[in-house]
Design a protein around this motif. Structure first.
Motif, PDB file in Angstrom:
ATOM      1  N   LEU A 294       0.752  -1.263   0.054  1.00  0.00           N
ATOM      2  CA  LEU A 294      -0.098   0.162   0.007  1.00  0.00           C
ATOM      3  C   LEU A 294       0.831   1.208   0.026  1.00  0.00           C
ATOM      4  CD1 LEU A 294      -2.743   1.358   0.469  1.00  0.00           C
ATOM      5  CD2 LEU A 294      -2.576   1.035   2.877  1.00  0.00           C
ATOM      6  N   ALA A 295       1.812   1.202   0.745  1.00  0.00           N
ATOM      7  CA  ALA A 295       2.853   2.439   0.872  1.00  0.00           C
ATOM      8  C   ALA A 295       4.100   2.012   1.805  1.00  0.00           C
ATOM      9  CB  ALA A 295       2.281   3.520   1.775  1.00  0.00           C
ATOM     10  N   VAL A 296       5.072   2.905   1.350  1.00  0.00           N
ATOM     11  CA  VAL A 296       6.304   2.755   1.876  1.00  0.00           C
ATOM     12  C   VAL A 296       6.595   3.614   3.115  1.00  0.00           C
ATOM     13  CG1 VAL A 296       8.899   2.309   1.859  1.00  0.00           C
ATOM     14  CG2 VAL A 296       7.659   1.318   0.246  1.00  0.00           C
ATOM     15  N   VAL A 297       6.880   3.585   4.075  1.00  0.00           N
ATOM     16  CA  VAL A 297       6.982   4.490   5.211  1.00  0.00           C
ATOM     17  C   VAL A 297       8.402   4.600   5.680  1.00  0.00           C
ATOM     18  CG1 VAL A 297       6.611   5.513   7.466  1.00  0.00           C
ATOM     19  CG2 VAL A 297       4.788   4.406   6.456  1.00  0.00           C
ATOM     20  N   HIS A 298       9.128   5.514   5.335  1.00  0.00           N
ATOM     21  CA  HIS A 298      10.882   5.871   5.596  1.00  0.00           C
ATOM     22  C   HIS A 298      10.695   6.617   6.860  1.00  0.00           C
ATOM     23  CE1 HIS A 298      11.491   4.819   1.312  1.00  0.00           C
ATOM     24  NE2 HIS A 298      10.716   5.828   1.150  1.00  0.00           N
ATOM     25  N   ALA A 299      10.723   5.715   7.902  1.00  0.00           N
ATOM     26  CA  ALA A 299      10.835   6.250   9.283  1.00  0.00           C
ATOM     27  C   ALA A 299      11.902   6.960   9.521  1.00  0.00           C
ATOM     28  CB  ALA A 299      10.597   5.004  10.326  1.00  0.00           C
ATOM     29  N   ALA A 300      11.711   7.868  10.300  1.00  0.00           N
ATOM     30  CA  ALA A 300      13.150   8.803  10.721  1.00  0.00           C
ATOM     31  C   ALA A 300      13.016   8.847  12.296  1.00  0.00           C
ATOM     32  CB  ALA A 300      12.915  10.275  10.151  1.00  0.00           C
ATOM     33  N   SER A 301      12.364   8.119  12.936  1.00  0.00           N
ATOM     34  CA  SER A 301      12.468   8.159  14.527  1.00  0.00           C
ATOM     35  C   SER A 301      11.612   7.082  14.943  1.00  0.00           C
ATOM     36  CB  SER A 301      11.784   9.369  15.092  1.00  0.00           C
ATOM     37  OG  SER A 301      10.657   9.702  14.713  1.00  0.00           O
ATOM     38  N   VAL A 302      11.955   6.844  16.120  1.00  0.00           N
ATOM     39  CA  VAL A 302      11.142   5.604  16.792  1.00  0.00           C
ATOM     40  C   VAL A 302       9.606   6.244  17.067  1.00  0.00           C
ATOM     41  CG1 VAL A 302      10.950   4.444  19.016  1.00  0.00           C
ATOM     42  CG2 VAL A 302      13.029   4.921  18.194  1.00  0.00           C
ATOM     43  N   ASP A 303       9.354   7.399  17.154  1.00  0.00           N
ATOM     44  CA  ASP A 303       8.041   7.906  17.156  1.00  0.00           C
ATOM     45  C   ASP A 303       7.184   7.480  15.674  1.00  0.00           C
ATOM     46  OD1 ASP A 303       8.142   8.915  19.631  1.00  0.00           O
ATOM     47  OD2 ASP A 303       8.559  11.135  18.899  1.00  0.00           O
ATOM     48  N   ASP A 304       8.179   7.833  14.592  1.00  0.00           N
ATOM     49  CA  ASP A 304       7.317   7.343  13.508  1.00  0.00           C
ATOM     50  C   ASP A 304       6.886   5.944  13.018  1.00  0.00           C
ATOM     51  OD1 ASP A 304       7.994   9.935  12.569  1.00  0.00           O
ATOM     52  OD2 ASP A 304       9.470   9.378  11.272  1.00  0.00           O
ATOM     53  N   VAL A 305       7.775   5.012  13.804  1.00  0.00           N
ATOM     54  CA  VAL A 305       7.325   3.484  13.727  1.00  0.00           C
ATOM     55  C   VAL A 305       6.171   3.484  14.675  1.00  0.00           C
ATOM     56  CG1 VAL A 305       8.069   1.204  14.204  1.00  0.00           C
ATOM     57  CG2 VAL A 305       9.780   3.050  13.514  1.00  0.00           C
ATOM     58  N   GLN A 306       6.009   4.025  16.038  1.00  0.00           N
ATOM     59  CA  GLN A 306       5.051   4.113  16.785  1.00  0.00           C
ATOM     60  C   GLN A 306       3.719   4.364  16.044  1.00  0.00           C
ATOM     61  OE1 GLN A 306       7.190   5.697  20.643  1.00  0.00           O
ATOM     62  NE2 GLN A 306       5.560   4.054  21.281  1.00  0.00           N
ATOM     63  N   VAL A 307       3.747   5.626  15.476  1.00  0.00           N
ATOM     64  CA  VAL A 307       2.659   5.973  14.664  1.00  0.00           C
ATOM     65  C   VAL A 307       1.972   5.086  13.762  1.00  0.00           C
ATOM     66  CG1 VAL A 307       1.911   7.743  13.049  1.00  0.00           C
ATOM     67  CG2 VAL A 307       3.074   8.386  14.856  1.00  0.00           C
ATOM     68  N   VAL A 308       2.963   4.523  12.789  1.00  0.00           N
ATOM     69  CA  VAL A 308       2.544   3.309  11.832  1.00  0.00           C
ATOM     70  C   VAL A 308       1.734   2.431  12.538  1.00  0.00           C
ATOM     71  CG1 VAL A 308       3.526   1.798  10.288  1.00  0.00           C
ATOM     72  CG2 VAL A 308       4.287   3.961  10.207  1.00  0.00           C
ATOM     73  N   MET A 309       2.394   1.859  13.496  1.00  0.00           N
ATOM     74  CA  MET A 309       1.908   0.669  14.251  1.00  0.00           C
ATOM     75  C   MET A 309       0.531   1.070  14.784  1.00  0.00           C
ATOM     76  SD  MET A 309       4.032  -1.599  13.241  1.00  0.00           S
ATOM     77  CE  MET A 309       2.909  -2.987  14.037  1.00  0.00           C
ATOM     78  N   ARG A 310       0.409   2.163  15.446  1.00  0.00           N
ATOM     79  CA  ARG A 310      -0.938   2.418  16.074  1.00  0.00           C
ATOM     80  C   ARG A 310      -2.000   2.563  14.935  1.00  0.00           C
ATOM     81  NH1 ARG A 310       2.068   6.844  18.786  1.00  0.00           N
ATOM     82  NH2 ARG A 310       2.605   5.868  20.696  1.00  0.00           N
ATOM     83  N   ILE A 311      -1.655   3.119  13.708  1.00  0.00           N
ATOM     84  CA  ILE A 311      -2.477   3.091  12.630  1.00  0.00           C
ATOM     85  C   ILE A 311      -2.822   1.777  12.062  1.00  0.00           C
ATOM     86  CG2 ILE A 311      -2.866   3.886  10.330  1.00  0.00           C
ATOM     87  CD1 ILE A 311      -1.340   6.426  11.069  1.00  0.00           C
ATOM     88  N   ALA A 312      -2.001   0.907  11.983  1.00  0.00           N
ATOM     89  CA  ALA A 312      -1.944  -0.341  11.379  1.00  0.00           C
ATOM     90  C   ALA A 312      -2.778  -1.214  12.497  1.00  0.00           C
ATOM     91  CB  ALA A 312      -0.515  -1.100  11.117  1.00  0.00           C
ATOM     92  N   HIS A 313      -2.822  -1.135  13.581  1.00  0.00           N
ATOM     93  CA  HIS A 313      -3.160  -1.871  14.670  1.00  0.00           C
ATOM     94  C   HIS A 313      -4.933  -1.564  14.597  1.00  0.00           C
ATOM     95  CE1 HIS A 313      -4.141  -4.059  18.314  1.00  0.00           C
ATOM     96  NE2 HIS A 313      -4.530  -2.888  18.680  1.00  0.00           N
ATOM     97  N   ALA A 314      -5.076  -0.441  14.578  1.00  0.00           N
ATOM     98  CA  ALA A 314      -6.442  -0.087  14.695  1.00  0.00           C
ATOM     99  C   ALA A 314      -7.429  -0.273  13.110  1.00  0.00           C
ATOM    100  CB  ALA A 314      -6.653   1.715  14.826  1.00  0.00           C
ATOM    101  N   SER A 315      -6.514  -0.554  12.158  1.00  0.00           N
ATOM    102  CA  SER A 315      -6.939  -0.665  10.750  1.00  0.00           C
ATOM    103  C   SER A 315      -7.094  -2.283  10.279  1.00  0.00           C
ATOM    104  CB  SER A 315      -6.800   0.181   9.702  1.00  0.00           C
ATOM    105  OG  SER A 315      -5.255  -0.035   9.715  1.00  0.00           O
ATOM    106  N   ALA A 316      -6.050  -2.975  11.317  1.00  0.00           N
ATOM    107  CA  ALA A 316      -6.028  -4.394  10.906  1.00  0.00           C
ATOM    108  C   ALA A 316      -5.149  -4.514   9.519  1.00  0.00           C
ATOM    109  CB  ALA A 316      -7.094  -5.401  10.701  1.00  0.00           C
ATOM    110  N   THR A 317      -4.283  -3.466   9.251  1.00  0.00           N
ATOM    111  CA  THR A 317      -3.141  -3.517   8.183  1.00  0.00           C
ATOM    112  C   THR A 317      -1.888  -4.284   8.485  1.00  0.00           C
ATOM    113  OG1 THR A 317      -4.391  -1.314   7.450  1.00  0.00           O
ATOM    114  CG2 THR A 317      -2.273  -2.000   6.291  1.00  0.00           C
ATOM    115  N   PRO A 318      -1.541  -4.995   7.447  1.00  0.00           N
ATOM    116  CA  PRO A 318      -0.375  -5.939   7.683  1.00  0.00           C
ATOM    117  C   PRO A 318       0.803  -4.948   7.705  1.00  0.00           C
ATOM    118  CG  PRO A 318      -1.708  -6.934   6.136  1.00  0.00           C
ATOM    119  CD  PRO A 318      -2.378  -5.738   6.382  1.00  0.00           C
ATOM    120  N   VAL A 319       1.925  -5.266   8.249  1.00  0.00           N
ATOM    121  CA  VAL A 319       3.219  -4.286   8.440  1.00  0.00           C
ATOM    122  C   VAL A 319       4.363  -5.264   8.194  1.00  0.00           C
ATOM    123  CG1 VAL A 319       4.651  -2.996   9.800  1.00  0.00           C
ATOM    124  CG2 VAL A 319       2.146  -2.609   9.882  1.00  0.00           C
TER     125      VAL A 319
END
Length: 483
Positions: A41-66
Motif C-alpha cells: 500500500l505504501a512505504v514509510v521511510h521512518a526517521a524516528s522511533v515515534d514514526d514507527v509507533q505512529v505506523v503501528m498504531r494506525i496499522a493496529h487500528a485498521s488491521a493493516t499488515p506491516v
C-alpha cells in the motif's frame, strides 16, 4: 480499508509516506531472489522511533499488515512486501546513540550498518564481533532480526551473544524495552533473546544495546590448505574442532565454487595466493588464529591439516590473509554473476560435516545439479548454492526437490534448516517438520501473544493458517506452493 489508511498515514507522517512506483517496487524483493507478487500500500521511510509507533498504531487500528525492512540484504524472503501492507523502512534510523568505553557497549538505532559501527569503535580499541559476509551493507536491526552469523562465529558467537538490550515497538504501537546494560541479568524471561531471531514477527526492533569487545591485538596467522576433495577437507575441519583449538575463522570452499570465483574475479585476483595452485577437483580450507596463543594454535591447525592429507601454507602477513578473506567474501557475487541463485543455509554438528558434504554431492547427482557449497566449517554451517536460469523467485521444480532432500538430510544428521539466514518465506514449509507439533504450536502461540491481530510480517516463518487449514508436509509441497 486501504482508502482510510493511506490518508491517515499521510496526514500523520507527511512526505515520509511514499507511494512512488520506484519505492513500491524496490521492497518486493531482497537478496534471496524471491519476489513478492504484489506491491505494498505504501512505504514509510521512518526517521524516528515515534514514526514507527505512529505506523503501528494506525496499522493496529485498521488491521493493516506491516512488513519491517532494513537494508534489504536478507536471504530468506523475510522482509518482502505483501499485498496491501505497509512497509516500514528503518534505514533512516541510522544513528549511533552512545559508545561506552568503560562498559564496552554501544547503543545504536536499527538502521546502523554493521560495518559502520565497527569502523566507529575501532579507533577506541573496541570491536563489534558479529561478522556476516554482508557486514558492509547489512543493518544491525536486520542482523538481530535474523540472529545473523558470519565468518567469525566459531570463536566469537552469533549476533545473539552480542545483544544486551532492545527497544521494540509492539504491534499496537507501545514501546517495549528489554534486557540490561549489565553483563549479567536474569530478571524474568529473556525477551531480548526471544526477539533476537524473530524475523519481525513479534515486534519492530528500533534500537539495540550491543556488547563490544577489545579489538584483537597481536599476530593474526592465516593457514590455508588444499585437499584432494571436499569430503577430505570437511574431515580435516572436523578434526580441528575435535582438537579443542578454536580458530577465529575456519572456512571451507569446494572445487565447484572455487572455479566460479576464479572465473568471476579473473586469474590476476588469485595470483600469488594458494588458490592459484589448486588442481581440478581440490577443495580449500582457510583458517585464521588471533590474540594470545595465535602462533601455537596455528601450529596445531597446520599439523592437523597435514595429517588429514592437506597441502598446507601459512602466513603472518596481514595483507595476504585479508586478500584470501576478500576472495572468500566474493563467493556469492561470483555465483550470482552466472544466473539466479538460491542460496541455502543448513547447519549440522561439526563432526557430521563430511557426511553432509557427501549427501550434497549425492543429491546433486540425483537431480542433475552442480551445487557449489561453502561452509563456515568452524561452526558446521553450510551454504549450498543452487544456480539456475530464469526469473528471480521462479525456482524450478527439480531445484526445490533437491533442496527438500538436502533439508531432510541436515535434520536427520542432527542439524537444522537454517544456521543464520532465518526461515522467512522460503523455508516455512519445513519448519514444523524440524520443530515437531508441540514446539510448532507453542511458537505460534507466542506469535499470537505478541501480535494478536496477526499484522506483523504475516506469512513469515509460519504458514498462513485458518481453522480449516491443515499444515502440509514438505514432501507434498509443489513448486506453486513455494511461490
Amino acid at each position: 480499508m486501504s482508502l482510510d489508511v493511506l490518508p491517515t498515514l499521510t496526514a500523520a507522517l507527511g512526505a515520509r509516506v511514499s507511494t512512488a512506483p520506484v519505492d513500491l517496487e524496490a521492497v518486493r524483493e531482497d537478496r534471496s531472489g524471491w519476489r513478492g507478487a504484489s506491491r505494498p500500500l505504501a512505504v514509510v521511510h521512518a526517521a524516528s522511533v515515534d514514526d514507527v509507533q505512529v505506523v503501528m498504531r494506525i496499522a493496529h487500528a485498521s488491521a493493516t499488515p506491516v512488513v519491517v525492512r532494513g537494508a534489504g540484504t536478507g536471504l530468506a524472503g523475510g522482509a518482502i512486501a505483501s499485498d496491501g501492507c505497509i512497509v516500514v523502512d528503518l534505514s533512516g534510523l541510522n544513528r549511533i546513540l552512545e559508545i561506552s568505553e568503560a562498559d564496552e557497549l554501544a547503543v545504536v538505532e536499527a538502521g546502523v550498518l554493521n560495518g559502520d559501527l565497527a569502523d566507529a569503535v575501532a579507533p577506541l580499541g573496541l570491536w563489534y564481533a558479529p561478522d556476516p559476509a554482508s557486514r558492509a551493507i547489512s543493518s544491525i536491526g536486520g542482523n538481530i532480526a535474523t540472529n545473523a552469523g558470519g565468518l567469525l562465529c566459531a570463536k566469537y558467537g552469533v549476533t545473539r551473544e552480542s545483544v544486551l538490550a532492545l527497544a521494540v515497538v509492539l504491534a499496537d504501537g507501545r514501546l517495549l524495552r528489554t534486557g540490561h546494560r549489565t553483563v549479567k541479568g536474569v530478571t524474568g524471561y529473556d525477551l531480548t533473546a526471544l526477539l533476537t531471531g524473530s524475523e519481525g514477527t513479534l515486534g519492530v526492533i528500533v534500537e539495540a544495546t550491543v556488547r563490544l569487545r577489545p579489538l584483537p591485538t597481536g599476530e593474526v596467522v592465516t593457514i590455508a590448505a588444499a585437499f584432494p576433495d571436499v569430503e577430505t577437507a570437511a574431515a580435516a575441519s572436523a578434526a580441528v574442532t575435535a582438537s579443542r583449538v578454536r580458530p577465529a575463522m575456519l572456512e571451507l570452499m569446494d572445487a565447484a565454487g572455487i572455479a566460479r570465483v576464479a572465473a568471476h574475479l579473473g586469474a590476476d585476483a588469485l595470483a600469488g595466493t594458494p588458490l592459484a595452485t589448486l588442481a581440478p577437483g581440490e577443495a580449500f580450507l582457510l583458517a585464521q588464529t588471533d590474540q594470545a596463543g595465535a602462533v601455537a594454535e596455528a601450529d596445531s591447525i597446520a599439523a592437523t591439516f597435514a595429517e588429514s592429507g592437506g597441502r598446507v601454507s601459512r602466513s603472518t602477513d596481514a595483507a595476504s590473509g585479508e586478500r584470501l578473506v576478500a576472495i572468500r567474501r566474493a563467493w556469492h557475487g561470483a555465483l550470482a554473476s552466472r544466473g539466479q541463485v538460491l542460496i541455502e543455509d543448513v547447519a549440522v554438528p561439526r563432526s557430521r560435516l563430511p557426511e553432509m558434504f557427501r549427501a550434497i554431492e549425492r543429491i546433486g547427482a540425483e537431480h542433475g545439479l552442480e551445487i557449489p557449497t561453502l561452509a563456515h566449517a568452524g561452526d558446521g554451517n553450510l551454504h549450498p548454492n543452487f544456480v539456475f536460469e530464469g526469473d528471480p523467485g521462479e525456482v524450478p521444480d527439480h531445484v526445490w526437490a533437491a533442496a527438500d532432500a538436502m533439508f531432510r538430510e541436515a535434520v536427520a544428521l542432527g542439524g537444522t534448516l537454517t544456521g543464520e539466514h532465518g526461515v522467512g518465506v522460503l523455508k516455512r514449509r519445513w519448519l514444523a517438520d524440524e520443530l515437531g507439533d508441540d514446539q510448532y504450536d507453542l511458537q505460534r502461540g507466542i506469535k499470537a501473544l505478541f501480535d494478536p491481530t496477526g499484522i506483523l510480517n504475516p506469512g513469515v516463518m509460519f504458514e498462513p493458517a485458518g481453522p480449516n487449514t491443515p499444515r502440509m508436509s514438505p514432501a507434498r509441497a509443489t513448486t506453486e506452493e513455494h511461490r
